[in-house]
Design a protein around this motif. Structure first.
Motif, PDB file in Angstrom:
ATOM      1  N   LEU A 158       0.836  -1.198   0.000  1.00 11.17           N
ATOM      2  CA  LEU A 158       0.000   0.000   0.000  1.00 11.17           C
ATOM      3  C   LEU A 158       0.873   1.252   0.000  1.00 11.17           C
ATOM      4  O   LEU A 158       1.879   1.316   0.702  1.00 11.17           O
ATOM      5  N   GLY A 159       0.472   2.214  -0.796  1.00  7.50           N
ATOM      6  CA  GLY A 159       1.220   3.460  -0.868  1.00  7.50           C
ATOM      7  C   GLY A 159       2.410   3.401  -1.797  1.00  7.50           C
ATOM      8  O   GLY A 159       3.064   4.427  -2.036  1.00  7.50           O
ATOM      9  N   SER A 160       2.697   2.195  -2.325  1.00  9.33           N
ATOM     10  CA  SER A 160       3.816   2.043  -3.254  1.00  9.33           C
ATOM     11  C   SER A 160       3.292   1.544  -4.602  1.00  9.33           C
ATOM     12  O   SER A 160       3.109   2.322  -5.538  1.00  9.33           O
ATOM     13  N   ARG A 161       3.008   0.233  -4.697  1.00 10.39           N
ATOM     14  CA  ARG A 161       2.453  -0.290  -5.953  1.00 10.39           C
ATOM     15  C   ARG A 161       1.031   0.197  -6.175  1.00 10.39           C
ATOM     16  O   ARG A 161       0.625   0.482  -7.314  1.00 10.39           O
ATOM     17  N   VAL A 162       0.240   0.265  -5.102  1.00  8.91           N
ATOM     18  CA  VAL A 162      -1.149   0.727  -5.217  1.00  8.91           C
ATOM     19  C   VAL A 162      -1.421   1.788  -4.162  1.00  8.91           C
ATOM     20  O   VAL A 162      -0.791   1.810  -3.099  1.00  8.91           O
TER      21      VAL A 162
END
Length: 205
Positions: A84-88
C-alpha cells in the motif's frame, strides 16, 4: 457457511462507493450471534487474534499460511515496494469527505491488513502485495435464524495484479475453500463463543 455474492452486493454498504473496480471473491456468514451494537467486539477479536489457545485454527490452516509467507519471502511477493502506498494507493485516498471523518478502526496485529474505515455496521481493511490488492469487508447484518439477532458477514474483494495475480488467485482457490476458510470460520466462531460472557457483562455494566 459460504453465501452467494448477492449477500454482499445487494446491501447498501459504503464500500461500494470506493471499491467498484474490485471483484467480490467470497462471502461468508460468521458464527457470531449478537445484538445490533456488537460489531466493534468482532473487529477487536479479528484484529487482536485469539485469546484462548483452544480457538486457534487447525494445524493445516497454520501450515498453509506458513507456506504462503515462506513463499512470499523467497519469491519477493511481499516487499514494501509492492504494498500500500507504493504499488497501489490505499483506499483511504478514495474516501468521500464524510467517511474521512469517521474512526479509521484498528489495524490487525497478526496479519498485514490496514484499516480503512469503521462504522456501526461495517468495517473495511486492506492489504497489497505483488499478487493482489485485497480488501476484507466485515458487515454486521440481521440474523435470519434469530428474531432480533445479528451476526457478522465477511466478504473478500480482490484486484489481481495483472496476469500473474489472476493466475495466483486461481491456483490458491482450492486451498482457500478446503483448508483456509472453513478452519478460519470455525476459529472465529469458537473465539466469539469464548467471549460471550465478557460481552454480556459489558452490556450490563
Amino acid at each position: 457457511m459460504r453465501l452467494p455474492k448477492t449477500a454482499h452486493t445487494s446491501r447498501p454498504w459504503r464500500i461500494h462507493e470506493i471499491a467498484g473496480d474490485f471483484h467480490v471473491e467470497d462471502v461468508w456468514a460468521l458464527l457470531t450471534p449478537g445484538g445490533p451494537d456488537d460489531l466493534h467486539h468482532l473487529v477487536r477479536q479479528i484484529t487482536t487474534g485469539p485469546n484462548d489457545k483452544t480457538t486457534i485454527p487447525s494445524p493445516v490452516y497454520r501450515a498453509l499460511f506458513a507456506i504462503r509467507w515462506w513463499l512470499g519471502r523467497v519469491l519477493g511477493w511481499d516487499k514494501e515496494r509492492d504494498g500500500l502506498g507504493s504499488r497501489v494507493l490505499t483506499l483511504r485516498d478514495r474516501l468521500p469527505a464524510d467517511l474521512r471523518e469517521v474512526p479509521r478502526g484498528p489495524d490487525a496485529e497478526s496479519v498485514p491488513f490496514t484499516s480503512v474505515f469503521q462504522l456501526h455496521d461495517e468495517w473495511v481493511s486492506e492489504m497489497a502485495n505483488r499478487t493482489v490488492h485485497g480488501v476484507m469487508h466485515i458487515g454486521w447484518v440481521p440474523d435470519e435464524t434469530r428474531k432480533g439477532g445479528y451476526r457478522g458477514q465477511m466478504t473478500v474483494l480482490v484486484k489481481p495484479n495483472g496476469i500473474f495475480g489472476a493466475v495466483y488467485m486461481v491456483c490458491i482457490k482450492p486451498f482457500r475453500y478446503v483448508g483456509v476458510y472453513p478452519a478460519l470460520m470455525r476459529a472465529i466462531g469458537r473465539e466469539w463463543q469464548a467471549g460471550a460472557a465478557e460481552r454480556v457483562a459489558g452490556r450490563r455494566g
